[in-house]
Design a protein around this motif. Structure first.
Motif, PDB file in Angstrom:
ATOM      1  N   UNK A 211      14.286  -3.846   8.039  1.00 34.86           N
ATOM      2  CA  UNK A 211      13.607  -3.201   6.920  1.00 34.86           C
ATOM      3  C   UNK A 211      12.970  -4.236   6.007  1.00 34.86           C
ATOM      4  N   UNK A 212      11.949  -3.763   5.285  1.00 31.19           N
ATOM      5  CA  UNK A 212      11.341  -4.559   4.222  1.00 31.19           C
ATOM      6  C   UNK A 212      11.530  -3.758   2.937  1.00 31.19           C
TER       7      UNK A 212
ATOM      8  N   UNK B 272      10.679   0.038   3.660  1.00 28.14           N
ATOM      9  CA  UNK B 272       9.782   0.317   4.781  1.00 28.14           C
ATOM     10  C   UNK B 272      10.437  -0.170   6.061  1.00 28.14           C
ATOM     11  N   UNK B 273      10.407   0.667   7.087  1.00 22.67           N
ATOM     12  CA  UNK B 273      10.916   0.251   8.397  1.00 22.67           C
ATOM     13  C   UNK B 273       9.930  -0.723   9.008  1.00 22.67           C
ATOM     14  N   UNK B 274      10.467  -1.761   9.658  1.00 27.07           N
ATOM     15  CA  UNK B 274       9.625  -2.771  10.298  1.00 27.07           C
ATOM     16  C   UNK B 274       9.556  -2.523  11.790  1.00 27.07           C
ATOM     17  N   UNK B 275       8.413  -2.865  12.377  1.00 25.01           N
ATOM     18  CA  UNK B 275       8.288  -2.800  13.838  1.00 25.01           C
ATOM     19  C   UNK B 275       9.331  -3.716  14.448  1.00 25.01           C
TER      20      UNK B 275
ATOM     21  N   UNK C 192       8.824   5.111   4.885  1.00 22.45           N
ATOM     22  CA  UNK C 192       8.914   4.506   3.558  1.00 22.45           C
ATOM     23  C   UNK C 192       9.736   5.419   2.646  1.00 22.45           C
ATOM     24  N   UNK C 193      10.753   4.851   2.042  1.00 25.32           N
ATOM     25  CA  UNK C 193      11.656   5.611   1.185  1.00 25.32           C
ATOM     26  C   UNK C 193      11.856   4.838  -0.114  1.00 25.32           C
ATOM     27  N   UNK C 194      11.783   5.536  -1.246  1.00 20.56           N
ATOM     28  CA  UNK C 194      12.021   4.904  -2.538  1.00 20.56           C
ATOM     29  C   UNK C 194      13.443   5.209  -2.998  1.00 20.56           C
TER      30      UNK C 194
ATOM     31  N   UNK D  18       0.818  -1.224   0.000  1.00 23.55           N
ATOM     32  CA  UNK D  18       0.000   0.000   0.000  1.00 23.55           C
ATOM     33  C   UNK D  18       0.849   1.271   0.000  1.00 23.55           C
ATOM     34  N   UNK D  19       1.990   1.224   0.676  1.00 21.16           N
ATOM     35  CA  UNK D  19       2.850   2.409   0.735  1.00 21.16           C
ATOM     36  C   UNK D  19       3.383   2.795  -0.643  1.00 21.16           C
ATOM     37  N   UNK D  20       3.405   1.845  -1.577  1.00 18.24           N
ATOM     38  CA  UNK D  20       3.941   2.133  -2.901  1.00 18.24           C
ATOM     39  C   UNK D  20       3.048   3.103  -3.669  1.00 18.24           C
TER      40      UNK D  20
END
Length: 169
Positions: free
Chosen positions: A127-128, A120-123, A107-109, A92-94
């Motif tokens: 990272x993912x 994406x940073x993970x809890x 979220x960084x591209x 979804x962040x994309x």
């Protein structure tokens, strides 16, 4: 005569319980990572199988140890495991406009060696990363650590070789 109740007692008796405890104890010692296997379309699955064939045996200095259940759509390296899943859904962040503007700190591209990724940073740390601008989405989760760029550098060649650029199907 009905012997069924006696048979049940034998199966549930102390010898059967001891066997179950022994088997459960042996299987719980397995340190193999697990990963949910994606269920992409047939076209995407073919590309993912092609990717599996060209994945490196080591990533960021870690040897390949695939997660359970075994699948050509998942791969893993090291422990704690770096996990790759091919054929995942678009994150979804994309499609979040905040990411495109650079105003979402979680979220960084960016691109690494010709492959675009959404990070994406993970809890709990780590990272993912999910590929962007490729026919299939490939997700890589990296445990908490100082730098994950080596992972993406090591995977870039395989992704470029197996997953063509374009809009995901």
């Amino acid at each position: 005569m009905n012997f069924f109740p006696h048979r049940c007692r034998v199966l549930i008796g102390p010898p059967a319980i001891a066997v179950l405890i022994t088997v459960a104890g042996c299987s719980s010692a397995d340190d193999t990572a697990s990963a949910a296997v994606p269920r992409p379309s047939a076209k995407a699955t073919k590309l993912c199988r092609d990717l599996d064939k060209v994945l490196p045996s080591t990533v960021d200095g870690e040897s390949r140890h695939d997660p359970d259940p075994a699948s050509a759509l998942t791969a893993g390296w090291g422990g704690p495991a770096i996990i790759l899943r091919c054929g995942v859904l678009q994150p979804p962040k994309m499609i979040d406009p905040k990411v495109a503007e650079g105003s979402d700190p979680d979220a960084v591209a960016g691109g690494v060696d010709g492959v675009d990724w959404l990070m994406e940073k993970r809890d709990g740390g780590g990272n993912r990363f999910t590929t962007a601008n490729r026919r299939v989405y490939v997700e890589v989760t990296v445990p908490k650590g100082p730098d994950s760029s080596g992972v993406l550098i090591d995977l870039a060649s395989a992704v470029k070789k197996a997953i063509p650029e374009g809009i995901a199907f």
